[in-house]
Design a protein around this motif. Structure first.
Motif, PDB file in Angstrom:
ATOM      1  N   UNK A 299      -2.719 -34.285 -45.251  1.00  0.00           N
ATOM      2  CA  UNK A 299      -2.638 -33.845 -44.320  1.00  0.00           C
ATOM      3  C   UNK A 299      -2.626 -34.595 -42.855  1.00  0.00           C
ATOM      4  N   UNK A 300      -3.671 -35.602 -42.938  1.00  0.00           N
ATOM      5  CA  UNK A 300      -3.615 -36.682 -41.938  1.00  0.00           C
ATOM      6  C   UNK A 300      -2.413 -37.396 -42.130  1.00  0.00           C
ATOM      7  N   UNK A 301      -1.761 -38.111 -43.169  1.00  0.00           N
ATOM      8  CA  UNK A 301      -0.675 -38.823 -43.109  1.00  0.00           C
ATOM      9  C   UNK A 301       0.508 -38.258 -42.381  1.00  0.00           C
ATOM     10  N   UNK A 302       0.511 -36.590 -43.074  1.00  0.00           N
ATOM     11  CA  UNK A 302       1.860 -36.101 -42.627  1.00  0.00           C
ATOM     12  C   UNK A 302       1.923 -35.871 -41.110  1.00  0.00           C
TER      13      UNK A 302
ATOM     14  N   UNK B 111       3.538 -37.443 -35.139  1.00  0.00           N
ATOM     15  CA  UNK B 111       3.399 -37.880 -33.955  1.00  0.00           C
ATOM     16  C   UNK B 111       4.011 -39.532 -33.889  1.00  0.00           C
ATOM     17  N   UNK B 112       3.863 -40.246 -35.123  1.00  0.00           N
ATOM     18  CA  UNK B 112       4.663 -41.663 -34.708  1.00  0.00           C
ATOM     19  C   UNK B 112       5.988 -41.356 -34.753  1.00  0.00           C
ATOM     20  N   UNK B 113       6.619 -40.557 -35.253  1.00  0.00           N
ATOM     21  CA  UNK B 113       7.994 -40.480 -35.209  1.00  0.00           C
ATOM     22  C   UNK B 113       8.599 -39.837 -33.801  1.00  0.00           C
ATOM     23  N   UNK B 114       7.529 -38.783 -33.379  1.00  0.00           N
ATOM     24  CA  UNK B 114       7.817 -38.305 -32.117  1.00  0.00           C
ATOM     25  C   UNK B 114       7.906 -39.296 -30.931  1.00  0.00           C
TER      26      UNK B 114
ATOM     27  N   UNK C 155       8.469 -42.467 -31.335  1.00  0.00           N
ATOM     28  CA  UNK C 155       9.757 -43.327 -31.623  1.00  0.00           C
ATOM     29  C   UNK C 155      10.843 -42.680 -31.150  1.00  0.00           C
ATOM     30  N   UNK C 156      10.932 -41.479 -31.179  1.00  0.00           N
ATOM     31  CA  UNK C 156      12.177 -40.773 -30.690  1.00  0.00           C
ATOM     32  C   UNK C 156      12.141 -40.031 -29.258  1.00  0.00           C
ATOM     33  N   UNK C 157      10.911 -39.768 -28.976  1.00  0.00           N
ATOM     34  CA  UNK C 157      11.051 -39.166 -27.581  1.00  0.00           C
ATOM     35  C   UNK C 157      10.151 -39.928 -26.425  1.00  0.00           C
ATOM     36  N   UNK C 158       9.535 -40.825 -26.828  1.00  0.00           N
ATOM     37  CA  UNK C 158       8.591 -41.656 -26.063  1.00  0.00           C
ATOM     38  C   UNK C 158       7.160 -41.037 -26.005  1.00  0.00           C
ATOM     39  N   UNK C 159       6.216 -41.795 -25.424  1.00  0.00           N
ATOM     40  CA  UNK C 159       4.951 -41.556 -25.649  1.00  0.00           C
ATOM     41  C   UNK C 159       4.478 -40.402 -24.928  1.00  0.00           C
ATOM     42  N   UNK C 160       4.916 -40.264 -23.767  1.00  0.00           N
ATOM     43  CA  UNK C 160       4.434 -39.141 -22.931  1.00  0.00           C
ATOM     44  C   UNK C 160       4.941 -37.695 -23.458  1.00  0.00           C
ATOM     45  N   UNK C 161       6.077 -37.542 -23.922  1.00  0.00           N
ATOM     46  CA  UNK C 161       6.821 -36.557 -24.354  1.00  0.00           C
ATOM     47  C   UNK C 161       6.184 -36.198 -25.864  1.00  0.00           C
ATOM     48  N   UNK C 162       5.846 -37.179 -26.660  1.00  0.00           N
ATOM     49  CA  UNK C 162       5.211 -36.996 -27.863  1.00  0.00           C
ATOM     50  C   UNK C 162       3.833 -36.620 -27.727  1.00  0.00           C
ATOM     51  N   UNK C 163       3.105 -36.989 -26.653  1.00  0.00           N
ATOM     52  CA  UNK C 163       1.691 -36.481 -26.220  1.00  0.00           C
ATOM     53  C   UNK C 163       1.539 -35.039 -25.947  1.00  0.00           C
ATOM     54  N   UNK C 164       2.653 -34.854 -25.027  1.00  0.00           N
ATOM     55  CA  UNK C 164       2.804 -33.226 -24.884  1.00  0.00           C
ATOM     56  C   UNK C 164       3.330 -32.449 -26.094  1.00  0.00           C
ATOM     57  N   UNK C 165       3.999 -32.906 -26.858  1.00  0.00           N
ATOM     58  CA  UNK C 165       4.035 -32.100 -28.104  1.00  0.00           C
ATOM     59  C   UNK C 165       2.965 -32.179 -29.047  1.00  0.00           C
ATOM     60  N   UNK C 166       2.037 -33.195 -28.894  1.00  0.00           N
ATOM     61  CA  UNK C 166       0.870 -33.211 -29.778  1.00  0.00           C
ATOM     62  C   UNK C 166      -0.078 -32.085 -29.097  1.00  0.00           C
ATOM     63  N   UNK C 167       0.116 -32.105 -27.924  1.00  0.00           N
ATOM     64  CA  UNK C 167      -1.181 -31.166 -27.240  1.00  0.00           C
ATOM     65  C   UNK C 167      -0.826 -29.606 -27.787  1.00  0.00           C
ATOM     66  N   UNK C 168       0.284 -29.343 -27.855  1.00  0.00           N
ATOM     67  CA  UNK C 168       0.785 -27.892 -28.090  1.00  0.00           C
ATOM     68  C   UNK C 168       0.699 -27.642 -29.622  1.00  0.00           C
ATOM     69  N   UNK C 169       1.381 -28.680 -30.439  1.00  0.00           N
ATOM     70  CA  UNK C 169       1.251 -28.602 -31.852  1.00  0.00           C
ATOM     71  C   UNK C 169      -0.428 -28.650 -32.176  1.00  0.00           C
ATOM     72  N   UNK C 170      -0.951 -29.457 -31.699  1.00  0.00           N
ATOM     73  CA  UNK C 170      -2.577 -30.022 -32.030  1.00  0.00           C
ATOM     74  C   UNK C 170      -3.547 -28.500 -32.097  1.00  0.00           C
ATOM     75  N   UNK C 171      -3.386 -28.008 -30.689  1.00  0.00           N
ATOM     76  CA  UNK C 171      -4.063 -26.996 -30.364  1.00  0.00           C
ATOM     77  C   UNK C 171      -3.668 -25.670 -31.101  1.00  0.00           C
ATOM     78  N   UNK C 172      -2.397 -25.506 -31.586  1.00  0.00           N
ATOM     79  CA  UNK C 172      -2.114 -24.334 -32.543  1.00  0.00           C
ATOM     80  C   UNK C 172      -2.678 -24.779 -33.916  1.00  0.00           C
TER      81      UNK C 172
ATOM     82  N   UNK D  81      -3.421 -48.382 -31.068  1.00  0.00           N
ATOM     83  CA  UNK D  81      -4.179 -48.129 -30.329  1.00  0.00           C
ATOM     84  C   UNK D  81      -3.646 -47.818 -28.923  1.00  0.00           C
ATOM     85  N   UNK D  82      -2.304 -48.242 -28.732  1.00  0.00           N
ATOM     86  CA  UNK D  82      -1.408 -48.088 -27.616  1.00  0.00           C
ATOM     87  C   UNK D  82      -1.169 -46.529 -27.555  1.00  0.00           C
ATOM     88  N   UNK D  83      -1.108 -45.865 -28.651  1.00  0.00           N
ATOM     89  CA  UNK D  83      -0.624 -44.504 -28.720  1.00  0.00           C
ATOM     90  C   UNK D  83      -1.802 -43.544 -28.880  1.00  0.00           C
TER      91      UNK D  83
END
Length: 237
Positions: free
Chosen positions: A19-22, A27-30, A32-49, A117-119
């Motif tokens: 689970x942790x690896x997947x 997150x890492x690929x997001x 890479x493809x979307x940039x850190x801010x957009x990836x963290x926005x997506x993580x906020x939504x996905x992680x809360x769910x 750590x930067x992420x």
């Protein structure tokens, strides 16, 4: 522990690992493809769910669907489980570093460590802001609250000093990593580059006006009463 229970525990740990690896790969690929801010926005939504989903699944699995897991299990059990996972998080960081160092050398391990750590530091800051209801530009009070809520806040010993309305010194008085190395007769791990990346990114996410200055961090010499120290200053808006 019976063989069956031992097998079940091994299975549970294996599931946590995958689970942790997947989740981390998403997150890492997001990033890479979307940039850190957009990836963290997506993580906020996905992680809360995901948190809500996992809470419900654990309650059903443990037969606590009606009264809730929090009310059906002794608080000490939940606290111990959370602390076990925090120390597991720290162990995961260590074994990854060692594996990369073994295969590709120290420089490669440090580069990957600093990138992680930067992420991760901005992610931790966003989670702390959400959990504590901190304002977007909360200054020194928000930084203090967020630093205390970090993973390291429950793992290491630390202190604040020299606090003013616009500045703060944060000192790590007992670092698990450095203390363990000292017990084994090893020199300090030179974590200054990673720490600078970590604390700078964390503070900026709490309040973009915050600046971070390293007072001392290995390989810098430091006194016995702290392993590293950082000064945060609130710049003019």
């Amino acid at each position: 522990m019976s063989e069956t229970n031992a097998n079940r525990l091994e299975e549970l740990v294996g599931v946590i690992r995958q689970l942790s690896a997947h989740y981390g790969l998403w997150l890492a690929e997001s990033v890479h493809q979307l940039g850190l801010d957009a990836a963290l926005d997506a993580e906020s939504e996905a992680g809360d769910k995901l948190e809500a989903i996992l809470k419900g699944k654990l309650e059903r699995a443990l037969g606590r669907e009606t009264d809730g897991l929090a009310s059906g299990v002794p608080p000490a059990v939940l606290a111990n489980a959370a602390q076990a996972l925090r120390t597991g998080w720290l162990a995961a960081d260590g074994v990854w570093f060692q594996a990369v160092e073994k295969s590709a050398g120290m420089d490669a391990a440090k580069r990957i460590n600093d990138t992680c750590w930067a992420r991760f530091a901005p992610l931790e800051a966003r989670r702390a802001k959400a959990a504590l209801g901190l304002p977007e530009r909360g200054g020194i009070p928000a930084l203090k609250a967020a630093l205390a809520a970090r993973m390291y806040g429950r793992l290491n010993q630390w202190e604040f000093s020299e606090e003013t309305a616009t500045s703060l010194v944060f000192r790590m008085t007992d670092c698990r990593v450095q203390t363990a190395r000292k017990r084994r007769g090893l020199p300090d791990y030179p974590c200054k580059s990673g720490g600078t990346t970590e604390y700078t990114g964390f503070a900026h996410e709490i309040d973009p006006r915050l600046r971070c200055e390293c007072i001392g961090c290995p390989p810098d010499p430091h006194p016995e009463d702290w392993a590293c120290a950082w000064r945060f200053t609130l710049a003019e808006a």
